[in-house]
Design an enzyme around this catalytic site. Structure first.
Site, PDB file in Angstrom:
ATOM      1  N   VAL A   1      -0.901  -1.595  -3.210  1.00 13.89           N
ATOM      2  CA  VAL A   1       0.153  -0.761  -3.793  1.00 13.89           C
ATOM      3  C   VAL A   1       1.216  -1.747  -4.265  1.00 13.89           C
ATOM      4  CG1 VAL A   1       1.872   1.028  -3.376  1.00 13.89           C
ATOM      5  CG2 VAL A   1      -0.370   1.168  -2.261  1.00 13.89           C
ATOM      6  N   PRO A   2       1.245  -2.044  -5.563  1.00 12.70           N
ATOM      7  CA  PRO A   2       1.945  -3.245  -6.048  1.00 12.70           C
ATOM      8  C   PRO A   2       3.462  -3.081  -6.157  1.00 12.70           C
ATOM      9  CG  PRO A   2       0.935  -2.107  -7.885  1.00 12.70           C
ATOM     10  CD  PRO A   2       0.523  -1.350  -6.648  1.00 12.70           C
ATOM     11  N   CYS A   3       4.129  -2.982  -4.996  1.00 17.30           N
ATOM     12  CA  CYS A   3       5.585  -2.895  -5.018  1.00 17.30           C
ATOM     13  C   CYS A   3       6.211  -4.181  -5.542  1.00 17.30           C
ATOM     14  CB  CYS A   3       6.115  -2.550  -3.636  1.00 17.30           C
ATOM     15  SG  CYS A   3       5.585  -3.665  -2.317  1.00 17.30           S
ATOM     16  N   HIS A   4       5.428  -5.274  -5.600  1.00 21.03           N
ATOM     17  CA  HIS A   4       5.959  -6.528  -6.152  1.00 21.03           C
ATOM     18  C   HIS A   4       6.182  -6.440  -7.655  1.00 21.03           C
ATOM     19  CE1 HIS A   4       1.541  -6.860  -6.456  1.00 21.03           C
ATOM     20  NE2 HIS A   4       1.773  -7.559  -7.549  1.00 21.03           N
ATOM     21  N   ARG A   5       5.642  -5.398  -8.305  1.00 18.75           N
ATOM     22  CA  ARG A   5       5.818  -5.239  -9.755  1.00 18.75           C
ATOM     23  C   ARG A   5       7.106  -4.508 -10.120  1.00 18.75           C
ATOM     24  NH1 ARG A   5      -0.504  -3.418 -10.698  1.00 18.75           N
ATOM     25  NH2 ARG A   5      -1.393  -5.390  -9.924  1.00 18.75           N
TER      26      ARG A   5
END
Length: 357
Positions: free
Chosen positions: A315-319
């Protein structure tokens, strides 16, 4: 803008030219030697494929590189003498256990040391001690040590020390408590450090970097939510995500197929679903997600949901970036967030080139 410094090719050209244009703004890490340098370093220049570039000394050292003895990137003119004094002591006594009691024994106030190093280098003295151990791990790898053993050895007294810490973190699970299915936890190595995965036989519940501060709290909350316990071990779901994460870091995969069992409220799950719609190589702001959900007034709630994500990378919260395009908080550390975004930019660029070829 996402990054204020030039791209890696421009920085490599500056390295070859020994240009001082980016002094203090970028550093080169050389994979073949395990050393990082100023771009003006007089040493023989590495091949392009053997270089990595980072914005900060902390990122270089956290990635396992040690400072060059020729260009001495840790040295800066005009800073507080205590910084140079302790760096010199660390060079003389690299095996010493540098506790706060040791600093006091030498006549230093630990809080004063911490502030002085943060002002001078953007990290604490104890950060540097840890990063030096990472550098030692890099040398072990060059001598043929196993990656997992060498890297874990950098952060703990020994690989067994890490395993003991991992055991304490997960806890000893009673046999099938409350007649519910037991969850299992294991770790695997990545270029950004070990990741801990928690799963049942078919679904992944949690994936985090091992040093995330919230991890103990997350594990405790997960066990309460599932009303069961976590034991050390592997399941098919952990095997699957370990293989997919390896493919991700090697640039072969950006969409994960491991079945997920996230917790969270309906709102949080909605935010996480939106995060997973962001393609690799792209970013969004919190406000963008709120508008896509047709609820522009919930920007802060979107930010909280982003921070509550317990499935790192998948779940790409880094994006997610700040409204001005700057890097914002990331539980795994901003240096990891920056690395992941650059990695995905490269994957995306390569995919586009292959499409047009």
């Amino acid at each position: 803008m996402l990054f204020v410094r030039p791209d890696d090719d421009t920085l490599y050209d500056a390295l070859i030219a020994r240009s001082a244009d980016y002094e203090g703004q970028a550093y080169v890490c050389v994979k073949t030697t395990g050393i990082f340098c100023r771009l003006t370093c007089p040493a023989r220049k590495p091949k392009r494929e053997n270089t990595l570039f980072f914005d900060t000394i902390a990122a270089c050292m956290h990635s396992g590189f040690r400072p060059c003895q020729r260009c001495r990137p840790l040295e800066q003119p005009g800073r507080e003498p205590i910084v140079d004094e302790l760096l010199a002591a660390l060079d003389r006594e690299p095996q010493l256990r540098w506790t706060e009691d040791e600093l006091v024994r030498r006549g230093h106030d630990p809080s004063t040391v911490r502030r002085a190093f943060k002002r001078a280098l953007g990290m604490t003295f104890h950060d540097i001690v840890r990063y030096r151990r990472l550098g030692e791990a890099a040398r072990q790898l060059a001598d043929g040590a196993r990656v997992i053993d060498a890297q874990l050895d950098a952060g703990y007294d020994s690989p067994s020390g890490f395993r003991a810490a991992f055991q304490r973190l997960v806890g000893k699970a009673p046999a099938l408590s409350q007649n519910r299915e037991l969850l299992f936890a294991d770790w695997f190595d990545t270029p950004l450090g070990p990741m801990i995965a928690v799963a049942d036989q078919t679904h992944l519940h949690l994936l985090e970097f091992h040093d995330r501060k919230a991890l103990p709290t997350e594990l405790e909350a997960l066990q309460k939510r599932i009303r069961s316990s976590v034991a050390i071990g592997r399941t098919p779901a952990i095997d699957q995500i370990a293989a997919e994460i390896r493919d991700y870091f090697e640039g072969r995969l950006t969409v994960f197929k491991t079945p997920l069992a996230p917790g969270g409220t309906p709102f949080e799950k909605h935010v996480w679903a939106k995060l997973m719609e962001i393609p690799a190589g792209q970013t969004r702001a919190y406000g963008d997600l709120a508008r896509e959900m047709e609820r522009p007034e919930v920007v802060r709630a979107v930010g909280r949901a982003n921070g509550a994500n317990q499935l790192a990378i998948i779940v790409p919260c880094h994006r997610i970036l700040g409204a001005d395009g700057s890097l914002t908080g990331y539980g795994g550390g901003l240096w990891r967030k920056q690395w992941l975004l650059r990695h995905e930019e490269k994957i995306s660029t390569q995919a586009k080139m292959e499409e047009t070829a």
